[in-house]
Design a protein around this motif. Sequence first.
Motif, PDB file in Angstrom:
ATOM      1  N   GLU A 210      -1.195 -31.151  -3.940  1.00 32.00           N
ATOM      2  CA  GLU A 210      -2.373 -30.341  -4.280  1.00 32.00           C
ATOM      3  C   GLU A 210      -2.036 -28.857  -4.392  1.00 32.00           C
ATOM      4  N   GLU A 211      -1.281 -28.330  -3.441  1.00 26.77           N
ATOM      5  CA  GLU A 211      -0.885 -26.925  -3.460  1.00 26.77           C
ATOM      6  C   GLU A 211       0.631 -26.845  -3.361  1.00 26.77           C
ATOM      7  N   ARG A 212       1.227 -25.936  -4.177  1.00 26.26           N
ATOM      8  CA  ARG A 212       2.688 -25.829  -4.243  1.00 26.26           C
ATOM      9  C   ARG A 212       3.110 -24.370  -4.294  1.00 26.26           C
ATOM     10  N   ALA A 213       4.258 -24.106  -3.688  1.00 26.35           N
ATOM     11  CA  ALA A 213       4.823 -22.764  -3.740  1.00 26.35           C
ATOM     12  C   ALA A 213       6.332 -22.866  -3.659  1.00 26.35           C
ATOM     13  N   VAL A 214       6.996 -21.756  -3.989  1.00 24.41           N
ATOM     14  CA  VAL A 214       8.446 -21.687  -3.857  1.00 24.41           C
ATOM     15  C   VAL A 214       8.813 -20.321  -3.294  1.00 24.41           C
ATOM     16  N   TYR A 215       9.716 -20.331  -2.330  1.00 24.30           N
ATOM     17  CA  TYR A 215      10.276 -19.091  -1.802  1.00 24.30           C
ATOM     18  C   TYR A 215      11.703 -18.989  -2.307  1.00 24.30           C
ATOM     19  N   ILE A 216      12.038 -17.846  -2.938  1.00 24.70           N
ATOM     20  CA  ILE A 216      13.381 -17.655  -3.495  1.00 24.70           C
ATOM     21  C   ILE A 216      14.268 -17.081  -2.407  1.00 24.70           C
ATOM     22  N   CYS A 251      20.366 -20.232  -8.096  1.00 23.26           N
ATOM     23  CA  CYS A 251      19.374 -19.817  -7.104  1.00 23.26           C
ATOM     24  C   CYS A 251      19.224 -20.868  -6.011  1.00 23.26           C
ATOM     25  N   HIS A 252      18.831 -20.368  -4.866  1.00 24.50           N
ATOM     26  CA  HIS A 252      18.554 -21.195  -3.686  1.00 24.50           C
ATOM     27  C   HIS A 252      17.066 -21.045  -3.394  1.00 24.50           C
ATOM     28  N   LEU A 253      16.348 -22.171  -3.332  1.00 30.15           N
ATOM     29  CA  LEU A 253      14.894 -22.153  -3.223  1.00 30.15           C
ATOM     30  C   LEU A 253      14.424 -23.021  -2.068  1.00 30.15           C
ATOM     31  N   MET A 254      13.246 -22.666  -1.532  1.00 30.47           N
ATOM     32  CA  MET A 254      12.527 -23.565  -0.628  1.00 30.47           C
ATOM     33  C   MET A 254      11.204 -23.892  -1.289  1.00 30.47           C
ATOM     34  N   LEU A 255      11.029 -25.172  -1.635  1.00 33.91           N
ATOM     35  CA  LEU A 255       9.771 -25.637  -2.208  1.00 33.91           C
ATOM     36  C   LEU A 255       8.878 -26.120  -1.061  1.00 33.91           C
ATOM     37  N   PHE A 256       7.607 -25.762  -1.109  1.00 33.45           N
ATOM     38  CA  PHE A 256       6.729 -26.209  -0.023  1.00 33.45           C
ATOM     39  C   PHE A 256       5.291 -26.285  -0.485  1.00 33.45           C
ATOM     40  N   GLY A 257       4.465 -26.970   0.307  1.00 30.57           N
ATOM     41  CA  GLY A 257       3.056 -27.115  -0.012  1.00 30.57           C
ATOM     42  C   GLY A 257       2.485 -28.366   0.613  1.00 30.57           C
ATOM     43  N   GLY A 258       1.460 -28.921  -0.054  1.00 32.62           N
ATOM     44  CA  GLY A 258       0.801 -30.116   0.460  1.00 32.62           C
ATOM     45  C   GLY A 258      -0.688 -30.055   0.251  1.00 32.62           C
ATOM     46  N   ALA A 259      -1.415 -30.896   0.983  1.00 32.13           N
ATOM     47  CA  ALA A 259      -2.861 -30.968   0.856  1.00 32.13           C
ATOM     48  C   ALA A 259      -3.520 -29.796   1.562  1.00 32.13           C
ATOM     49  N   ALA A 260      -4.546 -29.222   0.926  1.00 29.00           N
ATOM     50  CA  ALA A 260      -5.313 -28.144   1.552  1.00 29.00           C
ATOM     51  C   ALA A 260      -6.118 -28.697   2.719  1.00 29.00           C
ATOM     52  N   LEU A 261      -6.329 -27.864   3.731  1.00 28.79           N
ATOM     53  CA  LEU A 261      -7.144 -28.268   4.869  1.00 28.79           C
ATOM     54  C   LEU A 261      -8.617 -28.296   4.466  1.00 28.79           C
ATOM     55  N   ASN A 262      -9.407 -29.059   5.218  1.00 34.16           N
ATOM     56  CA  ASN A 262     -10.821 -29.222   4.885  1.00 34.16           C
ATOM     57  C   ASN A 262     -11.707 -28.121   5.449  1.00 34.16           C
ATOM     58  N   SER A 263     -11.165 -27.285   6.338  1.00 35.00           N
ATOM     59  CA  SER A 263     -11.971 -26.221   6.926  1.00 35.00           C
ATOM     60  C   SER A 263     -11.106 -24.990   7.148  1.00 35.00           C
ATOM     61  N   ARG A 264     -11.755 -23.874   7.397  1.00 36.90           N
ATOM     62  CA  ARG A 264     -11.077 -22.600   7.556  1.00 36.90           C
ATOM     63  C   ARG A 264     -10.241 -22.580   8.836  1.00 36.90           C
ATOM     64  N   ARG A 265      -9.143 -21.821   8.794  1.00 37.03           N
ATOM     65  CA  ARG A 265      -8.324 -21.619   9.982  1.00 37.03           C
ATOM     66  C   ARG A 265      -8.260 -20.132  10.314  1.00 37.03           C
ATOM     67  N   TYR A 266      -8.372 -19.851  11.614  1.00 39.08           N
ATOM     68  CA  TYR A 266      -8.216 -18.494  12.122  1.00 39.08           C
ATOM     69  C   TYR A 266      -6.846 -18.401  12.796  1.00 39.08           C
ATOM     70  N   ILE A 267      -6.229 -17.256  12.689  1.00 40.82           N
ATOM     71  CA  ILE A 267      -4.923 -17.055  13.298  1.00 40.82           C
ATOM     72  C   ILE A 267      -4.928 -15.720  14.035  1.00 40.82           C
ATOM     73  N   TRP A 268      -4.528 -15.761  15.292  1.00 43.79           N
ATOM     74  CA  TRP A 268      -4.392 -14.560  16.107  1.00 43.79           C
ATOM     75  C   TRP A 268      -3.133 -14.726  16.954  1.00 43.79           C
TER      76      TRP A 268
END
Length: 307
Positions: A210-216, A251-268
Amino acid sequence: MSFFPGKDPVAGDAFACDAIENLIIPRTSDIGGFAVRRALPSRQRRLVGPFIFFDRMGPALLRADEALDVKPHPHIGLSTVTYLFDGEIKHRDSLGTELVIRPGDINLMTAGRGIVHSERTPENLRGHPHSVSGLQTWLALPDNREEIDPTFDHTGKEMMPLIDADGIKGRVVIGAFEGLASPVSTFTDTLYVDLWLDAGIRFPFAATHEERAVYILSGELVVAGDRFAADQLLVFRPGDAITLEAGLQGCHLMLFGGAALNSRRYIWWNFVSSSKERIEKAKEEWRTGRFDIVPGDEEEFVPLPTA
């Protein structure tokens, strides 16, 4: 590990590629000669799939009188994922785990209702110059798993399936990718792939997740004619077929992602939750010493931040 005190990353440069939803330039902090780049969370993007935290550690060469010493600190509501390209880190936690992680292995520590851990340079490397390079990411837990009992799982690199084709090499660290499946278990659909592309090689990144990203991690990546340098995070639009092309140096890459969560997340600080009240409770528990201790590492701890 969450020793980077820097602010959220600032907005990245403009780009032309319509397939890219976000371009994130991580903010870098130098901690005693150890560079750490934080790509998530950022102002543009809080999560990619379950990934709510993404730190690039190093690469750094520590002198003989230097060492990595992340004192015992707590977590709730997440799984930490530690993956090294170089060096060694000794992990201890409040479950009694004591283990050295090495390049290619993966440590997956699920905090659930609460865990405490430390990460330090192993004794055999202290007093000698040594290098450290890797990634630490956090996976936010789904609603029905946020308060589970804490666990720790270590998977050696020999257990992970390898990608090996002409000009393409890699390792499926978490999840399923190109017909290969990692044995590492997670609570939601999760993708984490370490991928090397030789110069000029093109590789399709299907919209399976569902969601995908790559870090170079190194080299240059070309997407739809746009060129992107190392230490940039690209978040792709859902559903689009993407072709990754390596620049002239590969190039060397890290592919990552997955299913989105169903509710909001707070981080502290080191706490992640769907509830602000739960985070306040965790803050009070750490402040008053109600988390478990780390056997073998009881003398020090990271105090609760004041801000």
